[in-house]
Scaffold this motif. Structure first.
Motif, PDB file in Angstrom:
ATOM      1  N   LYS A 178       0.877  -1.196   0.000  1.00 30.99           N
ATOM      2  CA  LYS A 178       0.000   0.000   0.000  1.00 30.99           C
ATOM      3  C   LYS A 178       0.900   1.229   0.000  1.00 30.99           C
ATOM      4  O   LYS A 178       1.535   1.558   1.014  1.00 30.99           O
ATOM      5  CB  LYS A 178      -0.882   0.012   1.277  1.00 30.99           C
ATOM      6  N   GLU A 179       0.966   1.865  -1.152  1.00 34.29           N
ATOM      7  CA  GLU A 179       1.908   2.980  -1.302  1.00 34.29           C
ATOM      8  C   GLU A 179       1.697   4.116  -0.308  1.00 34.29           C
ATOM      9  O   GLU A 179       2.651   4.746   0.132  1.00 34.29           O
ATOM     10  CB  GLU A 179       1.848   3.518  -2.720  1.00 34.29           C
ATOM     11  N   VAL A 180       0.417   4.358   0.032  1.00 37.93           N
ATOM     12  CA  VAL A 180       0.182   5.443   1.008  1.00 37.93           C
ATOM     13  C   VAL A 180       0.926   5.173   2.306  1.00 37.93           C
ATOM     14  O   VAL A 180       1.426   6.098   2.955  1.00 37.93           O
ATOM     15  CB  VAL A 180      -1.325   5.644   1.344  1.00 37.93           C
ATOM     16  N   LEU A 181       0.963   3.900   2.671  1.00 40.01           N
ATOM     17  CA  LEU A 181       1.661   3.542   3.920  1.00 40.01           C
ATOM     18  C   LEU A 181       3.179   3.546   3.726  1.00 40.01           C
ATOM     19  O   LEU A 181       3.922   4.103   4.543  1.00 40.01           O
ATOM     20  CB  LEU A 181       1.213   2.158   4.400  1.00 40.01           C
ATOM     21  N   THR A 182       3.638   2.918   2.646  1.00 34.97           N
ATOM     22  CA  THR A 182       5.097   2.804   2.459  1.00 34.97           C
ATOM     23  C   THR A 182       5.729   4.173   2.193  1.00 34.97           C
ATOM     24  O   THR A 182       6.840   4.439   2.650  1.00 34.97           O
ATOM     25  CB  THR A 182       5.446   1.816   1.320  1.00 34.97           C
ATOM     26  N   ASN A 183       5.010   5.050   1.495  1.00 38.39           N
ATOM     27  CA  ASN A 183       5.578   6.382   1.242  1.00 38.39           C
ATOM     28  C   ASN A 183       5.786   7.152   2.542  1.00 38.39           C
ATOM     29  O   ASN A 183       6.840   7.752   2.768  1.00 38.39           O
ATOM     30  CB  ASN A 183       4.665   7.213   0.323  1.00 38.39           C
ATOM     31  N   ASP A 195       9.574  -4.224   5.983  1.00 36.55           N
ATOM     32  CA  ASP A 195       8.197  -4.416   5.528  1.00 36.55           C
ATOM     33  C   ASP A 195       7.904  -5.886   5.247  1.00 36.55           C
ATOM     34  O   ASP A 195       6.921  -6.214   4.590  1.00 36.55           O
ATOM     35  CB  ASP A 195       7.903  -3.541   4.293  1.00 36.55           C
ATOM     36  N   GLY A 196       8.770  -6.787   5.743  1.00 39.79           N
ATOM     37  CA  GLY A 196       8.627  -8.217   5.394  1.00 39.79           C
ATOM     38  C   GLY A 196       7.894  -9.035   6.435  1.00 39.79           C
ATOM     39  O   GLY A 196       8.351  -9.165   7.562  1.00 39.79           O
ATOM     40  N   GLY A 197       6.740  -9.586   6.096  1.00 42.49           N
ATOM     41  CA  GLY A 197       6.043 -10.528   6.975  1.00 42.49           C
ATOM     42  C   GLY A 197       5.030  -9.854   7.873  1.00 42.49           C
ATOM     43  O   GLY A 197       4.865  -8.626   7.871  1.00 42.49           O
ATOM     44  N   ALA A 198       4.361 -10.699   8.672  1.00 40.09           N
ATOM     45  CA  ALA A 198       3.320 -10.190   9.583  1.00 40.09           C
ATOM     46  C   ALA A 198       3.958  -9.253  10.606  1.00 40.09           C
ATOM     47  O   ALA A 198       5.129  -9.410  10.951  1.00 40.09           O
ATOM     48  CB  ALA A 198       2.652 -11.360  10.296  1.00 40.09           C
ATOM     49  N   ILE A 199       3.152  -8.318  11.096  1.00 41.60           N
ATOM     50  CA  ILE A 199       3.688  -7.291  11.993  1.00 41.60           C
ATOM     51  C   ILE A 199       4.252  -7.925  13.271  1.00 41.60           C
ATOM     52  O   ILE A 199       5.312  -7.530  13.771  1.00 41.60           O
ATOM     53  CB  ILE A 199       2.625  -6.197  12.292  1.00 41.60           C
ATOM     54  N   GLY A 200       3.574  -8.981  13.773  1.00 41.09           N
ATOM     55  CA  GLY A 200       4.039  -9.667  14.990  1.00 41.09           C
ATOM     56  C   GLY A 200       5.426 -10.261  14.786  1.00 41.09           C
ATOM     57  O   GLY A 200       6.292 -10.181  15.659  1.00 41.09           O
TER      58      GLY A 200
END
Ligand code: GAP
Length: 509
Positions: free
Chosen positions: A424-429, A448-453
């Motif tokens: 989601k570019e809005v988030l990554t930007n 940005d790799g994998g589940a947040i946990g």
């Protein structure tokens, strides 16, 4: 979320395994089988080590008005080491097993007579460990049982091998073979690494890799006094590599053959109250260790007994640390009188005095020397910080997490920036913009790799104190806030960019 925290029983193994798995420390030359007593620091390790050095340098040199820094060469004139006493006396007592070819430091090899009803029926030996006496006792009991000897076995009285009389040496079994007569008497082994300077390899080209950084400060004492506006009392500090051909390098990076020292020579008036200054420096060192996160519970003091001190020494106190393998020296603080400068003045013919305006007298200053190893601090912070926890989430699911509770001052990564979703570019930007800004001043990671946990767990193991997650609330709700997740409590709260920078400024210094 609830947690149950514990340090594993095999803490040392867990630390060594984490160090390798996450790239803190590797065995040197591993693909060739490694070289005993030498280590490499990986990407996380090198950051942690640099932070330890930087904190010490900032607190010891930059933030004080009475200490200046220098950096001297590793190979110095060989006469330095004659004058300092290292050529003649920087030795450890070495014992060989003639059969197994194993080598021991005599003061780390323990033995005891086996006494039954007042009669000595044999001898036992064991290497130094937390359980030396228990091992000797068990070996004595086993010996008595095997020989079917009746009577009361006395508790063993352990002595080290330097205390064995010649007639006893022949009777003490080698720890390697179990047989008496295999061990040689102790002999002095000089721990300095030798090399040759220049194209000739002869006696006149012999030089040494320095076994301590301290001599650099003594040899450059006059240079510093003559080129800087320093006045007693003042200190000269240095951080650098030292080399010792240790007979038994061991306990991972605790005792290695190439290591890094942070030493400071604090020069005082010959009539100064040295005991007071000594105590002030011991307290300073303890406070500094706490400032980088070492807990009081792991620290203690050891005063060297007067009869074991070198003749010139007025007193030495070691700050001890509770490592997984026992309480051991971390930082030595020695009151060395005027010995070192006097030795160099005599050997070089160059006076090492200062002029005292008050008394209109020249004298050789005295010195207090706090000397610590970076690698030992590194191992101490891993020891105190390592924990394995069972974490139970709101749904009752249990999970194990490994966490390194490192102080933000020394943590290799200060903040991890995590966009909630990778695609989601809005988030990554927004995440990349924050990451770029943080990167100017701090060691940060973008992940940005994998589940947040999973990403939180990765950072927990690396000792990262904070993670910030850029989520849809960041974009959609007013205030441009992120989720700040704290490593130790795992608590989350919303925070603005300026609050994040304020948090970092307060805790990373
Ligand atoms: N100039 C004084 C001096 O070098 P030391 O007690 O021999 O004193 C100071 O060394 C510190 O250096 C020790 O307290 C320890 O932290 C570290 N150190 C000494 N030998 C070491 C080794 N073989 N491996 C890692 N660190 C070592």
């Amino acid at each position: 979320m609830s947690t149950q925290e514990a340090q594993p029983e095999n803490l040392m193994e867990a630390i060594v395994s984490l160090a390798k798995r996450r790239g803190f420390v590797f065995q040197s030359s591993e693909i060739y089988g490694g070289l005993n007593g030498f280590f490499d620091y990986g990407p996380l390790g090198v950051e942690l080590k640099k932070n330890i050095r930087d904190c010490w340098w900032n607190d010891m040199v930059r933030r004080r008005d009475d200490v200046v820094g220098i950096e001297t060469s590793i190979i110095m004139h060989p006469k330095v080491w004659e004058a300092s006493g290292h050529v003649a006396g920087f030795t450890d007592p070495l014992v060989d097993c003639k059969v197994s070819k194993d080598r021991y430091r005599a003061d780390q090899l323990f033995w005891a007579p086996i006494v039954v009803d007042g009669n000595t029926i044999g001898y036992v030996s064991a290497l130094e460990s937390e359980k030396t006496v228990e091992e000797l006792q068990a070996a004595a009991e086993s010996f008595k049982r095997k020989k079917a000897i009746q009577g009361a076995l006395a508790p063993v009285v352990a002595k080290d091998f330097t205390e064995a009389k010649p007639e006893e040496i022949a009777l003490i079994p080698s720890p390697a073979t179990g047989n008496p007569g295999d061990l040689t008497p102790p002999r002095s082994f000089n721990m300095m690494f030798q090399t040759n300077v220049g194209a000739m390899t002869n006696a006149s080209s012999v030089a040494y890799l320095r076994p301590e950084t301290a001599q650099g400060m003594f040899v450059d004492f006059k240079n510093v006094v003559d080129t800087n506006r320093v006045k007693l009392p003042f200190g000269i500090a240095q951080i650098g590599k030292s080399f010792r051909n240790e007979i038994t390098p061991r306990n991972f990076i605790f005792r290695s053959r190439e290591f890094e020292q942070m030493e400071m020579e604090y020069f005082i008036h010959e009539d100064a109250d040295w005991a007071k200054v000594h105590e002030e420096w011991i307290s300073w060192c303890e406070a500094w260790l706490k400032s980088i996160g070492l807990p009081d519970s792991h620290l203690s003091r050891y005063s060297h007994p007067k009869e074991k001190l070198a003749f010139y020494s007025r007193g030495t106190v070691d700050i001890m640390f509770k490592y997984p393998f026992g309480v051991q020296e971390l930082w030595g603080i020695a009151a060395r009188g005027s010995y070192d400068l006097t030795q160099h003045a005599n050997a070089s013919g160059k006076p090492q005095e200062v002029f005292d305006e008050a008394s209109k007298k020249k004298f050789v200053p005295h010195v207090i020397e706090p000397a610590v190893g970076v690698d030992r601090i590194f191992l101490a912070v891993l020891t105190a910080g390592y924990a394995e926890e069972e974490v139970t989430d709101e749904k009752g699911n249990k999970e194990k997490r490994t966490v390194l509770r490192l102080s933000p001052r020394i943590a290799p990564v200060k903040v991890a920036v995590l966009p909630l979703l990778k695609n989601k570019e809005v988030l990554t930007n927004r995440a990349k913009a924050l990451y770029a800004k943080l990167k100017r001043n701090y060691a940060v990671q973008y992940d940005d790799g994998g589940a947040i946990g999973k990403r939180y767990r990765r950072q927990d193991e690396a000792g990262t104190p904070w993670c910030v997650t850029i989520d849809f609330d960041t974009i959609e709700k007013p205030g441009d806030t992120f989720t700040l997740r704290e490593r130790d409590s795992m608590q989350q709260k919303r925070i603005t960019e300026s609050e994040l920078f304020a948090l970092l400024q307060e805790n990373v210094y």
